[in-house]
Scaffold this motif. Structure first.
Motif, PDB file in Angstrom:
ATOM      1  N   TYR A 219       0.830  -1.206   0.000  1.00  0.00           N
ATOM      2  CA  TYR A 219       0.000   0.000   0.000  1.00  0.00           C
ATOM      3  C   TYR A 219       0.868   1.261   0.000  1.00  0.00           C
ATOM      4  O   TYR A 219       0.540   2.264  -0.646  1.00  0.00           O
ATOM      5  CB  TYR A 219      -0.926   0.006   1.210  1.00  0.00           C
ATOM      6  N   ALA A 220       1.987   1.224   0.726  1.00  0.00           N
ATOM      7  CA  ALA A 220       2.875   2.385   0.793  1.00  0.00           C
ATOM      8  C   ALA A 220       3.499   2.690  -0.565  1.00  0.00           C
ATOM      9  O   ALA A 220       3.822   3.852  -0.864  1.00  0.00           O
ATOM     10  CB  ALA A 220       3.970   2.155   1.835  1.00  0.00           C
ATOM     11  N   LEU A 221       3.671   1.655  -1.396  1.00  0.00           N
ATOM     12  CA  LEU A 221       4.230   1.854  -2.731  1.00  0.00           C
ATOM     13  C   LEU A 221       3.179   2.296  -3.747  1.00  0.00           C
ATOM     14  O   LEU A 221       3.493   2.480  -4.926  1.00  0.00           O
ATOM     15  CB  LEU A 221       4.896   0.557  -3.214  1.00  0.00           C
ATOM     16  N   GLY A 222       1.944   2.437  -3.302  1.00  0.00           N
ATOM     17  CA  GLY A 222       0.890   2.941  -4.178  1.00  0.00           C
ATOM     18  C   GLY A 222       0.014   1.881  -4.802  1.00  0.00           C
ATOM     19  O   GLY A 222      -0.774   2.188  -5.709  1.00  0.00           O
ATOM     20  N   ALA A 223       0.100   0.638  -4.344  1.00  0.00           N
ATOM     21  CA  ALA A 223      -0.713  -0.434  -4.912  1.00  0.00           C
ATOM     22  C   ALA A 223      -2.168  -0.280  -4.471  1.00  0.00           C
ATOM     23  O   ALA A 223      -2.454   0.160  -3.357  1.00  0.00           O
ATOM     24  CB  ALA A 223      -0.177  -1.792  -4.476  1.00  0.00           C
ATOM     25  N   LYS A 231      -1.211  -9.641  -6.130  1.00  0.00           N
ATOM     26  CA  LYS A 231       0.236  -9.777  -6.221  1.00  0.00           C
ATOM     27  C   LYS A 231       0.933 -10.063  -4.886  1.00  0.00           C
ATOM     28  O   LYS A 231       2.109 -10.396  -4.880  1.00  0.00           O
ATOM     29  CB  LYS A 231       0.835  -8.508  -6.834  1.00  0.00           C
ATOM     30  N   VAL A 232       0.204  -9.918  -3.785  1.00  0.00           N
ATOM     31  CA  VAL A 232       0.829 -10.144  -2.476  1.00  0.00           C
ATOM     32  C   VAL A 232       0.095 -11.243  -1.703  1.00  0.00           C
ATOM     33  O   VAL A 232       0.702 -12.257  -1.334  1.00  0.00           O
ATOM     34  CB  VAL A 232       0.853  -8.843  -1.637  1.00  0.00           C
ATOM     35  N   ILE A 233      -1.196 -11.062  -1.476  1.00  0.00           N
ATOM     36  CA  ILE A 233      -1.929 -11.960  -0.582  1.00  0.00           C
ATOM     37  C   ILE A 233      -2.103 -13.346  -1.200  1.00  0.00           C
ATOM     38  O   ILE A 233      -1.771 -14.365  -0.573  1.00  0.00           O
ATOM     39  CB  ILE A 233      -3.294 -11.346  -0.228  1.00  0.00           C
ATOM     40  N   ILE A 234      -2.614 -13.400  -2.434  1.00  0.00           N
ATOM     41  CA  ILE A 234      -2.851 -14.696  -3.075  1.00  0.00           C
ATOM     42  C   ILE A 234      -1.544 -15.458  -3.296  1.00  0.00           C
ATOM     43  O   ILE A 234      -1.460 -16.645  -2.953  1.00  0.00           O
ATOM     44  CB  ILE A 234      -3.620 -14.524  -4.393  1.00  0.00           C
TER      45      ILE A 234
END
Length: 330
Positions: A219-223, A231-234
């Motif tokens: 989130y901090a990178l703007g996602a 791209k992260v959780i799954i």
């Protein structure tokens, strides 16, 4: 004991500090009495031995079931050999036994149910694990899913027979298919509903184990939320999601009553997913009480042995995946 004394710097109401310290010393001496220590050690030893006995007993029961099934399957193994699983004729009157139609019916219904259930299982897991992890609505959905898992399979069979079968029969007539209503597709649909809670529940647990630091970094990178999910959780929890799907497959393979009521119970190779058929579990339930010769009984038990081994291996693989994923996350 020193820690007990240190915690008495503020005396209880009605006592002085000196009285509180004296009471703490007497309590600590009473707790450290040899008789109480011996009783505690005996209780802990008894509890440990009870747990060990229970675990060993469960292992012996599993191996006892395996040994019984294998022993009772020997007549069919000697009489039929390996062709038992590769021939398609099932004629108990002529003592001809081929389990290929039931093996095909088991695989078709189980994997078709798995394909139908995967989108719903993952969607429920994401909904409860990421979007609404807490709250009244989330608890209501979770309790509903748990209730579906607890409903007896015969109830699903009744519901499918009176609600699902007429709908499928109407659709078959609309598309020019022989309107059976019952068949492989009906059985797969009811199986899909029955196995969704297993994959969804485990998937929810795995999604909640994703470290918050990874999501916060994205989130901090703007996602966006969708990008974090995709791209992260799954990717992080994919092994746990796969294990849940694998365990639900094991549940589908061994299901009996609901499938028996909806599959049509036809002992031949199905020509389409809408045709009647049979599974290994359903043919055992239908014909075991009618088996009138040793080879017939042994053939049914051999199918039970095969189901036992398949579900055991599937559950073992799924549990190992979950264990490894939990260890890595920890």
């Amino acid at each position: 004991m020193d820690s007990i004394i240190k915690n008495t710097n503020q005396a209880p109401q009605g006592q002085t500090i000196f009285e509180a310290k004296a009471n703490a010393r007497s309590n600590s001496k009473r707790l450290l009495q040899p008789s109480r220590i011996r009783r505690g050690i005996k209780g802990e030893t008894f509890f440990k031995h009870t747990l060990s006995f229970t675990g060993i007993l469960l292992i012996l029961i599993v191996f006892g079931i395996l040994a019984t099934l294998f022993y009772q399957s020997i007549p069919a193994m000697n009489a039929l050999g390996a062709r038992f699983f590769w021939t398609s004729t099932w004629n108990p009157v002529a003592n001809i036994f081929g389990a290929l139609p039931f093996l095909a019916g088991t695989l078709i219904t189980s994997f078709l149910a798995l394909i139908i259930s995967i989108p719903f299982s993952i969607a429920i897991a994401v909904f409860l694990g990421e979007y609404f992890p807490k709250g009244v609505f989330s608890n209501f959905i979770k309790n509903t899913i748990d209730l579906i898992a607890a409903v007896p399979s015969v109830i699903f069979g009744f519901w499918g027979f009176f609600v699902l079968v007429p709908i499928i029969r109407m659709l078959e007539m609309k598309f020019g298919i022989m309107p059976n209503g019952v068949g492989l597709f009906s059985a797969a649909l009811i199986l899909a509903i029955m196995i969704i809670p297993y994959a969804a529940s485990l998937g929810t647990t795995m999604l909640r184990m994703v470290p918050a630091s990874l999501k916060e970094g994205a989130y901090a990178l703007g996602a966006t939320r969708w990008e974090v999910l995709r791209k992260v959780i799954i990717p992080y929890s994919k092994s746990g999601l796969f294990a849940g799907i694998l365990l639900s497959l094991g549940r589908a393979i061994g299901e009996t009553m609901a499938v028996t009521m909806l599959i049509g119970n036809a002992n031949f190779l199905p020509k389409s997913i809408f045709a009647p058929g049979n599974t290994m579990a359903s043919v055992i339930a239908n014909e075991f009480t009618e088996a009138d010769n040793p080879v017939y009984v042994s053939a049914l038990i051999e199918m039970g042995l095969f189901l036992f081994l398949v579900t055991f291996v599937i559950n073992l693989i799924g549990k190992n995946i979950i264990k490894r994923a939990t260890r890595n996350n920890g």
